[in-house]
Design an enzyme around this catalytic site. Structure first.
Site, PDB file in Angstrom:
ATOM      1  N   GLU A  78     -14.059   1.510   0.266  1.00 29.94           N
ATOM      2  CA  GLU A  78     -13.618   2.283   1.425  1.00 29.94           C
ATOM      3  C   GLU A  78     -14.140   3.718   1.392  1.00 29.94           C
ATOM      4  O   GLU A  78     -14.184   4.388   2.427  1.00 29.94           O
ATOM      5  CB  GLU A  78     -12.090   2.309   1.490  1.00 29.94           C
ATOM      6  N   ASP A 105       0.821  -1.210   0.000  1.00 33.68           N
ATOM      7  CA  ASP A 105       0.000   0.000   0.000  1.00 33.68           C
ATOM      8  C   ASP A 105       0.858   1.264   0.000  1.00 33.68           C
ATOM      9  O   ASP A 105       2.023   1.249   0.381  1.00 33.68           O
ATOM     10  CB  ASP A 105      -0.886  -0.002   1.247  1.00 33.68           C
TER      11      ASP A 105
END
Length: 651
Positions: A454, A399
């Site tokens: 998200e 990430d």
């Protein structure tokens, strides 16, 4: 022959030759002088046709694209500028060479596994008055056109491109404002009315006779990522690089500037950006296994990531559902705060080996989240990657790259072979978008690069646009299935089930809680059936920003996912799955929750579905014969199926 007649015939032949030379390329050694020139490249009778033109007065190049006689992209600038050569003007044609690209390859995941590539490639060579050389390589396929620049060594760093795409001003456009994490939402405009600014290089336009998606392929650390720069009032979108200066130490082949074009079904089904990319660098792919993943971040947040007990409970649930993977997110390897790794005994103190062993015994593989900064250097990668492999971890979710600058792309170039060497599948989050990476590195199962589950600001219109934009170019880690986020997502429960099929991802990470699935047994049972890979993909119906219904085949079963924006309606979906009779089981929204509709239809019939506002559905279709009552295959869970799976079949 009399002299006047001979003179007339000679003049006629000379004129014919001059006319032919405007379309038939000169061969090696021929110098056409200052005349305007153009060349056509096409691969299929009904496919796109690229026309490259050279302005004899300025020596500038342009490229336009048409399809079946209709303009897709108007003549648009082509060129590149380096420290030591301006290869955007004063060009003189040298030669043309042609070849056919005919390849077969098998993907590890994606819209379909078996791929066939057929392209026409034309290489046009040019030179400046100072002797600088440029090759423009153009490829055409049935579903797209692409070009790239090839330069010899010695021209110094790249300072920019003059490349641009000029669309018809009134063409409908679906654009995402550029972000380094590629997580912007797609919004509708026309090509000319879009506000001045920078946009994602994956931009969709409703061009005459169909649609055109702008894209990139073959992006590596040898170059820099691109974005589209636009000035309101114009239909022109210029290519701007992430770096003001791109280092080039030797010969250079730039990424492909690509257009995927055709009707909406062709664009949606296309693998053109993969087809342009280099062949796989991974020779043994037996360890690469796509599948569904129980992802704990939206289900339990950081607390779940830091708790071995919580993770074992998630493993138990994945095992009971026969889901092959469980993903452990942020927090599992930090001792103090999230970004401070100071304990020299971090390996000995980690509970990850225990979790991996526990999961292995239950037939579940573990995927771990890790920050890019902890894999930033060769020393860090040598610390982490062998250890994860030794523990038995199956993949890494890396990430926060958040850049397409050359320096970060060089990091991708380093981490890709190293993760493959340690048999670690990869999910890139906060990342670039695929751009052909999944053909060259098939252990890259999915990438985020999307405004996914998200986000708290997604709209139903955005959800209906993604199958025609971001997900066209490769696997997309949207992380669907977060039923517990009521009020934080814009769609209905049935639409959320449909996203599991509508959005393709080699690792399909379900973001719900076990409780949310148990409260929705029809959704849970549907997710239990989802296969790891697809044999084919078809668009059944769709309009960007309004509706999207895709069917994906695994063996003899078709899975269908549909989402809609706007008011409630009775949706009509052409059942273009093939001849014969099909048993179709549809999960849709009912007054008290999800309900199941089961009926027998013929291929080519219309499936009607009652869709709530901002709703959708999920369906499973299988060949019907007497005695067939469900398309669901047996599940290892001893618990009986929901009562609604055992009801009557309508004919």
């Amino acid at each position: 022959m009399a002299a006047p007649i001979r003179t007339a015939v000679t003049a006629l032949c000379a004129g014919l030759v001059a006319t032919l030379l405007t379309t038939v390329p000169a061969r090696a050694g021929q110098d056409p002088g200052p005349r305007d020139r153009d060349w056509a490249v096409t691969a299929a009778a009904h496919g796109p046709r690229a026309r490259i033109s050279l302005d004899g007065a300025t020596g500038t190049l342009g490229i336009g694209v048409s399809r079946e006689g209709r303009t897709v992209v108007e003549p648009s600038p082509v060129g590149i500028v380096t420290e030591r050569a301006d290869l955007s003007r004063d060009l003189r044609f040298l030669r043309r060479t042609d070849r056919t690209v005919d390849e077969r390859y098998r993907a590890a995941s994606g819209k379909r596994l078996d791929r066939r590539v057929r392209m026409t490639e034309t290489r046009l060579s040019f030179a400046t008055p100072a002797g600088a050389r440029l090759d423009l390589v153009v490829r055409a396929a049935a579903d797209g056109v692409a070009y790239r620049y090839v330069l010899p060594a010695g021209y110094g760093d790249v300072l920019g491109e003059t490349s641009a795409f000029t669309l018809p001003s009134e063409a409908g456009a679906w654009l995402s404002t550029y972000r380094t994490d590629n997580e912007g939402q797609f919004a509708p405009y026309t090509a000319a009315s879009a506000p001045t600014g920078a946009y994602s290089p994956q931009a969709l336009f409703a061009t005459p006779g169909g649609y055109t998606l702008l894209a990139e392929s073959g992006l590596t650390g040898a170059y820099s990522g691109a974005r589209l720069a636009h000035t309101q009032g114009s239909g022109t979108y210029r290519v701007r690089l992430a770096d003001e200066r791109v280092e080039a130490d030797g010969p250079l082949a730039t990424p492909w500037r690509a257009l995927v074009t055709g009707d909406l079904a062709t664009v949606t089904r296309s693998t053109f950006t993969d087809d342009l990319a280099p062949a796989s660098e991974v020779t043994d792919t037996r360890w690469i296994r796509p599948g569904t993943v129980l992802w704990t971040w939206l289900a339990g947040g950081r607390a779940a990531g830091q708790s071995l007990a919580a993770q074992k409970a998630y493993v138990d649930y994945a095992a009971a559902r026969n889901w092959p993977y469980e993903a452990v997110d942020s927090g599992w390897y930090f001792k103090k705060d999230e970004w401070d790794v100071t304990d020299p005994d971090w390996q000995a103190n980690s509970w990850m080996p225990e979790l991996v062993a526990y999961a292995r015994a239950k037939g579940v593989g573990i995927i771990v989240w890790i920050h890019q900064r902890d894999l930033d250097t060769p020393e860090e990668r040598a610390r982490w990657l062998p250890t994860l492999e030794q523990w038995g971890v199956k993949g890494v979710k890396i990430d926060f790259m958040n850049s397409e600058a050359q320096s970060m792309l060089r990091w991708y170039d380093a981490v890709l072979p190293e993760t493959a060497a340690h048999h670690l599948m990869v999910d890139f989050h906060g990342s670039t978008i695929p751009k052909g990476i999944q053909r060259t590195w098939p252990h890259v199962m999915t990438l985020e690069g999307v405004g996914g589950e998200e986000k708290r600001t997604n709209t139903a219109a955005h959800l209906t646009t993604l199958p025609f934009t971001r997900n066209v170019v490769g696997s997309m880690d949207f992380t669907p299935g977060a039923f517990q986020r009521v009020g934080l997502r814009p769609n209905s429960d049935a639409a959320e089930v449909g996203l599991g099929v509508l959005y393709e991802s080699g690792l399909q990470m379900f973001a719900g809680t076990p409780a949310s699935y148990d409260e929705r047994p029809l959704a849970r049972a549907y997710f239990d059936q989802l296969p790891a890979t697809w044999d084919d993909t078809r668009l059944l119906t769709g309009r960007p920003g309004q509706e999207a219904v895709l069917a994906r085949r695994s063996g003899d079963r078709w899975f269908v996912g549909g989402v809609y924006a706007g008011a409630a309606r009775t949706a009509s979906v052409p059942l273009a799955l093939g001849p014969g009779r099909w048993l179709v089981e549809t999960v849709l929204d009912g007054a008290g929750g999800l309900v199941l509709d089961r009926r027998v239809l013929r291929g080519g019939d219309t499936l009607t579905v009652d869709v709530v506002a901002q709703g959708g559905f999920a369906a499973l279709a299988c060949p019907w014969r007497a005695g067939v009552t469900t398309c669901h295959r047996p599940h290892p869970d001893p618990a009986p199926p929901p009562p609604s799976l055992t009801g009557r079949v309508r004919r």
